[in-house]
Design a protein around this motif. Structure first.
Motif, PDB file in Angstrom:
ATOM      1  N   THR A 189      -4.720   4.278  -1.835  1.00  8.34           N
ATOM      2  CA  THR A 189      -5.632   4.378  -0.686  1.00  8.34           C
ATOM      3  C   THR A 189      -6.495   5.646  -0.727  1.00  8.34           C
ATOM      4  O   THR A 189      -7.710   5.589  -0.514  1.00  8.34           O
ATOM      5  CB  THR A 189      -4.815   4.352   0.617  1.00  8.34           C
ATOM      6  OG1 THR A 189      -4.029   3.154   0.624  1.00  8.34           O
ATOM      7  CG2 THR A 189      -5.704   4.370   1.838  1.00  8.34           C
TER       8      THR A 189
ATOM      9  N   TRP B 115      -1.005  -0.068   7.782  1.00  7.36           N
ATOM     10  CA  TRP B 115      -2.048   0.392   6.856  1.00  7.36           C
ATOM     11  C   TRP B 115      -3.286   0.825   7.655  1.00  7.36           C
ATOM     12  O   TRP B 115      -3.878   1.867   7.426  1.00  7.36           O
ATOM     13  CB  TRP B 115      -2.402  -0.712   5.853  1.00  7.36           C
ATOM     14  CG  TRP B 115      -3.070  -0.213   4.596  1.00  7.36           C
ATOM     15  CD1 TRP B 115      -3.303   1.088   4.253  1.00  7.36           C
ATOM     16  CD2 TRP B 115      -3.561  -1.024   3.514  1.00  7.36           C
ATOM     17  NE1 TRP B 115      -3.926   1.143   3.021  1.00  7.36           N
ATOM     18  CE2 TRP B 115      -4.091  -0.132   2.548  1.00  7.36           C
ATOM     19  CE3 TRP B 115      -3.596  -2.397   3.257  1.00  7.36           C
ATOM     20  CZ2 TRP B 115      -4.663  -0.581   1.345  1.00  7.36           C
ATOM     21  CZ3 TRP B 115      -4.154  -2.839   2.062  1.00  7.36           C
ATOM     22  CH2 TRP B 115      -4.684  -1.944   1.117  1.00  7.36           C
TER      23      TRP B 115
ATOM     24  N   VAL C 225     -11.398  -3.047   2.792  1.00  9.38           N
ATOM     25  CA  VAL C 225     -10.002  -3.091   2.354  1.00  9.38           C
ATOM     26  C   VAL C 225      -9.463  -4.494   2.582  1.00  9.38           C
ATOM     27  O   VAL C 225      -9.621  -5.061   3.667  1.00  9.38           O
ATOM     28  CB  VAL C 225      -9.167  -2.056   3.150  1.00  9.38           C
ATOM     29  CG1 VAL C 225      -7.687  -2.168   2.794  1.00  9.38           C
ATOM     30  CG2 VAL C 225      -9.679  -0.649   2.871  1.00  9.38           C
TER      31      VAL C 225
ATOM     32  N   ARG D 265      -0.174  10.372   6.637  1.00 11.51           N
ATOM     33  CA  ARG D 265      -1.469  10.596   5.966  1.00 11.51           C
ATOM     34  C   ARG D 265      -1.743  12.099   5.846  1.00 11.51           C
ATOM     35  O   ARG D 265      -2.176  12.583   4.787  1.00 11.51           O
ATOM     36  CB  ARG D 265      -2.575   9.929   6.794  1.00 11.51           C
ATOM     37  CG  ARG D 265      -3.960   9.994   6.142  1.00 11.51           C
ATOM     38  CD  ARG D 265      -5.020   9.434   7.063  1.00 11.51           C
ATOM     39  NE  ARG D 265      -5.221  10.288   8.224  1.00 11.51           N
ATOM     40  CZ  ARG D 265      -5.190   9.881   9.503  1.00 11.51           C
ATOM     41  NH1 ARG D 265      -4.974   8.616   9.807  1.00 11.51           N
ATOM     42  NH2 ARG D 265      -5.358  10.741  10.496  1.00 11.51           N
TER      43      ARG D 265
ATOM     44  N   TRP E 280       0.803  -1.227   0.000  1.00 15.32           N
ATOM     45  CA  TRP E 280       0.000   0.000   0.000  1.00 15.32           C
ATOM     46  C   TRP E 280       0.837   1.278   0.000  1.00 15.32           C
ATOM     47  O   TRP E 280       0.402   2.304  -0.524  1.00 15.32           O
ATOM     48  CB  TRP E 280      -0.970  -0.014   1.194  1.00 15.32           C
ATOM     49  CG  TRP E 280      -0.309   0.078   2.549  1.00 15.32           C
ATOM     50  CD1 TRP E 280       0.124  -0.940   3.318  1.00 15.32           C
ATOM     51  CD2 TRP E 280      -0.023   1.280   3.269  1.00 15.32           C
ATOM     52  NE1 TRP E 280       0.672  -0.469   4.484  1.00 15.32           N
ATOM     53  CE2 TRP E 280       0.582   0.893   4.477  1.00 15.32           C
ATOM     54  CE3 TRP E 280      -0.228   2.638   3.013  1.00 15.32           C
ATOM     55  CZ2 TRP E 280       0.997   1.825   5.429  1.00 15.32           C
ATOM     56  CZ3 TRP E 280       0.186   3.574   3.956  1.00 15.32           C
ATOM     57  CH2 TRP E 280       0.791   3.166   5.152  1.00 15.32           C
TER      58      TRP E 280
ATOM     59  N   MET F 180      -4.846   4.583   7.914  1.00  8.39           N
ATOM     60  CA  MET F 180      -6.204   4.923   7.500  1.00  8.39           C
ATOM     61  C   MET F 180      -7.048   5.457   8.647  1.00  8.39           C
ATOM     62  O   MET F 180      -7.893   6.328   8.446  1.00  8.39           O
ATOM     63  CB  MET F 180      -6.889   3.690   6.883  1.00  8.39           C
ATOM     64  CG  MET F 180      -6.268   3.264   5.561  1.00  8.39           C
ATOM     65  SD  MET F 180      -7.170   1.934   4.736  1.00  8.39           S
ATOM     66  CE  MET F 180      -6.787   0.515   5.744  1.00  8.39           C
TER      67      MET F 180
END
Ligand code: AHR
Length: 488
Positions: free
Chosen positions: A107, A138, A123, A154, A78, A142
């Protein structure tokens, strides 16, 4: 005359909207071109998502979308799909055509697509070739709201707010493309990986374990025995294969019935896997999720065999409708299903060619069935015969019924006969007096399809001549048809 009896007093469970879920993989034109055209495209788009496709999908109320695979999931890293697009690492999509994947859909783009569709993200993590740390990070990336390495990354990539990710798959087809594992080995690996898929803040993860291929009951048994208490959902994959003739469009009546018979096998598979699950988990803590299903033919002539691009006919509409009726009937424990795949791959809702778009007969089935989402399943029974040639007999009719929040009764009824219409008397118990009955029907020749030359050849139309009595009504269903009937 065939008979359908419905007892509105026999109220069962809620039909999860997620039975009408979709699946999109990095495969052929499933994402690139089909959904995501990029921000420089001439095709009308919002943040790179083509608007004709998004609007059509919103109409069928897509509840949940599974991504990035499929087999691709266990090769996907990812971190290659975040940050400035021009500097994202490229990779070879070894499963699907050996093409270069430029990771421009990652993503952030997936979450944006879910936002535009108004659906939940599902996901699927990489257990086959990824690390525990990678999977763990991951989820942190998120969903973590606070100061942490992944939350900061992020934010640097333009999204300070966390997303909500409820559904998370820990590997895909780990008995095959996801690592060729034995069930005992996968079950242990599953236990280890899922430990680090954390709940951050109020984001509660629904942990999904890779389940069996079709009738691999040993896989289900081992998974439930070894890892049952560590999962919320167990998947089942089952694709409907044709017989010797694998063409999606050029087939005869016999080929039609072979596909329907194979599609209807879903009921045997679902009920048998559920029996095993009941044995290990009588409290029903673990749901069965059929997160890959649909018809699988040869690709359209002249197209890349690795792209799995196939046309879609009334045969597929009938197979989809009969399968969705099975899911509704088993919805006490089947809580999600994701047809493969949403756009341009296998049994799709939508086909695209450049800026053009076609809605398939299967799309219209999902449209007609969307009334069952979150409605209450009610008891329904058929007294009807069979149809099809000797050696390939199938039930003449398939049905399910539900009552929605406004008290409207919805019945979805399928006439599987390739060539004969049939009359049906529906008797209702538990409704004082029938007020109105309205019905939409999708029908056509078994090979009937929509294409770029005639995109609206197959579409629902009102079903006329419904004869209404006090507690029953009669109607005639055309050959090869799917009806959605609303009773008020
Ligand atoms: O949907 C196509 C492929 O079928 C998926 O990648 C895989 O999970 C399955 O075998």
């Amino acid at each position: 005359m065939n008979h359908l009896s419905i007892n509105l007093r026999n109220r069962k469970n809620t039909i999860s909207r997620n039975l009408y879920g979709q699946f999109s993989e990095h495969l052929g034109r499933g994402i690139y071109g089909g959904i995501y055209v990029g921000e420089d495209s001439d095709i009308s788009h919002i943040n790179g998502m083509r608007q004709d496709v998004v609007e059509a999908l919103k109409k069928i109320k897509v509840p949940v979308l599974r991504w990035p695979g499929g087999c691709f999931a266990d090769e996907y890293h990812w971190k290659d799909g975040i940050g400035p697009r021009e500097s994202r690492k490229k990779m070879v999509n070894t499963h699907w055509g050996g093409l270069v994947e430029d990771n421009s859909f990652g993503t952030h783009e997936f979450m944006e697509l879910c936002r535009q569709l108004g659906c939940e993200p599902y996901v699927n993590g990489n257990l086959g070739s990824g690390t525990v740390q990678e999977m763990s990070e991951w989820m942190e990336y998120m969903t973590f709201d606070g100061i942490s390495p992944m939350a900061e990354l992020r934010a640097q990539n333009g999204h300070p707010q966390p997303w909500r990710v409820h559904y998370f798959g820990v590997g895909n087809e780990n008995w095959g493309c996801g690592g060729s594992m034995r069930p005992e080995y996968y079950a242990d690996e599953y236990r280890r990986y899922q430990t680090y898929v954390r709940n951050y803040g109020d984001n509660r993860v629904f942990r999904i374990a890779c389940g069996p291929n079709a009738d691999d009951y040993n896989w289900t048994q081992k998974l439930m025995e070894i890892a049952g208490p560590y999962m919320d959902g167990l998947t089942l994959h089952y694709y409907t294969q044709p017989g010797k003739n694998r063409s999606a469009t050029d087939f005869d009546e016999n080929d039609y019935y072979v596909v329907l018979k194979n599609a209807l096998r879903m009921e045997e598979l679902v009920s048998s896997h559920l029996q095993i699950m009941h044995r290990y988990d009588p409290a029903h803590n673990v749901a069965l999720l059929v997160d890959e299903w649909g018809t699988w033919y040869d690709v359209e002539p002249g197209t890349n065999p690795g792209f799995l691009y196939q046309q879609n006919t009334m045969r597929d509409a009938i197979a989809a409708a009969a399968t969705l009726n099975i899911f509704n009937q088993y919805s006490s424990r089947v809580k999600m299903a994701n047809i493969a795949q949403m756009v341009n791959v296998l049994q799709s809702m939508i086909l695209t060619e450049g800026a053009k778009m076609v809605l398939t007969p299967t799309y219209h089935v999902f449209d007609l069935f969307s009334v069952h989402q979150e409605a209450t399943l009610v008891g329904s029974w058929l007294e009807a015969g069979e149809t099809g040639p000797a050696g390939c007999r199938v039930p003449l009719l398939s049905q399910s019924a539900s009552v929605d929040g406004d008290g409207v009764l919805h019945i979805t009824l399928v006439n599987l006969s390739a060539s004969s219409s049939c009359s049906i008397r529906t008797t209702l118990e538990g409704m004082e007096e029938i007020g109105t009955v309205s019905a939409q029907v999708l029908s056509g020749a078994i090979q009937g399809k929509n294409d770029f030359e005639a995109p609206q050849r197959i579409q629902p139309a009102p079903l006329k001549n419904v004869d209404i009595g006090r507690d029953c009504f009669d109607l005639e269903l055309p050959a090869c048809s799917v009806a959605a009937i609303a009773v008020r």
